[in-house]
Design a protein around this motif. Structure first.
Motif, PDB file in Angstrom:
ATOM      1  N   PHE A 234      -5.633  -4.120  71.635  1.00 28.24           N
ATOM      2  CA  PHE A 234      -6.935  -3.093  71.692  1.00 28.24           C
ATOM      3  C   PHE A 234      -7.055  -2.484  73.231  1.00 28.24           C
ATOM      4  N   ALA A 235      -7.045  -1.169  73.298  1.00 28.75           N
ATOM      5  CA  ALA A 235      -7.237  -0.650  74.474  1.00 28.75           C
ATOM      6  C   ALA A 235      -8.612   0.356  74.372  1.00 28.75           C
ATOM      7  N   HIS A 236      -9.460   0.140  75.386  1.00 32.53           N
ATOM      8  CA  HIS A 236     -10.598   0.789  75.425  1.00 32.53           C
ATOM      9  C   HIS A 236     -10.874   1.697  76.603  1.00 32.53           C
ATOM     10  N   PHE A 237     -10.111   2.921  76.712  1.00 32.30           N
ATOM     11  CA  PHE A 237     -10.143   3.552  78.002  1.00 32.30           C
ATOM     12  C   PHE A 237     -11.337   3.608  78.662  1.00 32.30           C
ATOM     13  N   ARG A 238     -12.504   4.202  78.205  1.00 31.53           N
ATOM     14  CA  ARG A 238     -13.901   4.247  79.222  1.00 31.53           C
ATOM     15  C   ARG A 238     -14.360   2.833  79.470  1.00 31.53           C
ATOM     16  N   ALA A 239     -14.151   1.901  78.494  1.00 34.84           N
ATOM     17  CA  ALA A 239     -14.747   0.541  79.145  1.00 34.84           C
ATOM     18  C   ALA A 239     -13.718  -0.263  80.057  1.00 34.84           C
ATOM     19  N   GLN A 240     -12.521   0.446  80.217  1.00 34.19           N
ATOM     20  CA  GLN A 240     -11.448   0.046  81.054  1.00 34.19           C
ATOM     21  C   GLN A 240     -10.882  -1.280  80.845  1.00 34.19           C
TER      22      GLN A 240
ATOM     23  N   ASN B 136      -5.978   8.705  82.749  1.00 36.30           N
ATOM     24  CA  ASN B 136      -5.591   8.935  81.239  1.00 36.30           C
ATOM     25  C   ASN B 136      -3.888   8.631  81.489  1.00 36.30           C
ATOM     26  N   ALA B 137      -3.143   9.539  82.045  1.00 41.47           N
ATOM     27  CA  ALA B 137      -1.674   9.413  82.362  1.00 41.47           C
ATOM     28  C   ALA B 137      -1.355   7.840  82.673  1.00 41.47           C
ATOM     29  N   ARG B 138      -1.928   7.395  83.638  1.00 43.18           N
ATOM     30  CA  ARG B 138      -1.781   5.976  83.977  1.00 43.18           C
ATOM     31  C   ARG B 138      -1.738   4.987  82.745  1.00 43.18           C
ATOM     32  N   PHE B 139      -3.120   5.125  82.287  1.00 40.59           N
ATOM     33  CA  PHE B 139      -3.501   4.286  81.184  1.00 40.59           C
ATOM     34  C   PHE B 139      -2.378   4.572  80.000  1.00 40.59           C
TER      35      PHE B 139
ATOM     36  N   LEU C 103      -2.063   0.361  85.613  1.00 36.66           N
ATOM     37  CA  LEU C 103      -3.244   0.987  85.169  1.00 36.66           C
ATOM     38  C   LEU C 103      -3.939   1.443  86.420  1.00 36.66           C
ATOM     39  N   PRO C 104      -4.883   2.391  86.136  1.00 31.21           N
ATOM     40  CA  PRO C 104      -5.724   3.096  87.513  1.00 31.21           C
ATOM     41  C   PRO C 104      -6.322   1.821  88.466  1.00 31.21           C
TER      42      PRO C 104
END
Length: 188
Positions: free
Chosen positions: A77-83, A121-124, A109-110
């Motif tokens: 489970f990956a949640h970008f904005r929630a990091q 996003n690229a790093r994520f 990760l950033p």
């Protein structure tokens, strides 16, 4: 059951495109091969909505998705904005998810989520793909098979080593730049 799983994607809720199209295609191909050869479902859930910004929302989302899966499985489970990234498996000892997370996902990760969201996003996306390839290989090794469609481990290791080498050189360059130019400013 196999036909049902293949009719669905192994990459779900990627509407925001946090996993780039080419990477999502690779994940779909590798997950299909992994399921065919081992019976293990390896799912990526990339929900990025206001509902998943807080812990309660993420847990509710995860519980709803986990109810749709049948063991054995890995759910990333990956949640970008929630990091936030969570890796759950059933059975729990299927692979060492914590070790893979800390060795092959977290370092990429950033470190600081700045204003450059494209860079974040690229790093994520890279971190997810790197961890995914290692997890898929770990499952394959446990079942004594090879995955023809996965990124070869030698390549993944060289990418990791190259990335770490570039980061180390960058840090050294910043240190020397700060030291020498900082001394000159204070010396005048």
């Amino acid at each position: 059951m196999a036909g049902f799983l293949h009719a669905q994607s192994f990459v779900l809720d990627n509407e925001a495109g946090h996993l780039v199209t080419k990477s999502a295609g690779l994940v779909q191909q590798v997950s299909s091969e992994l399921f065919d050869k081992t019976g293990v479902s390896f799912m990526l859930f990339l929900k990025d909505s206001p509902d998943t910004l807080d812990k309660a929302g993420r847990l509710a989302y995860q519980q709803a998705k986990l109810k749709t899966l049948h063991p054995p499985f890995i759910a990333l489970f990956a949640h970008f904005r929630a990091q936030k990234i969570d890796i759950l498996s059933n059975p729990k000892d299927l692979i060492s998810t914590d070790q893979i997370f800390f060795e092959h996902i977290a370092p990429f990760l950033p470190k600081e989520w700045g204003k450059d969201m494209a860079k974040n996003n690229a790093r994520f996306s890279f971190a997810l793909l790197n961890g995914y390839t290692y997890m898929a290989d770990a499952i394959a090794r446990k079942h004594h098979i090879t995955l023809a469609s996965n990124i070869k481990e030698e390549y993944a290791n060289s990418v990791t080593k190259t990335t770490l080498y570039i980061l180390l050189c960058s840090l050294l360059a910043l240190f020397f730049y700060g030291y020498f130019f900082g001394v000159r400013k204070h010396g005048n």
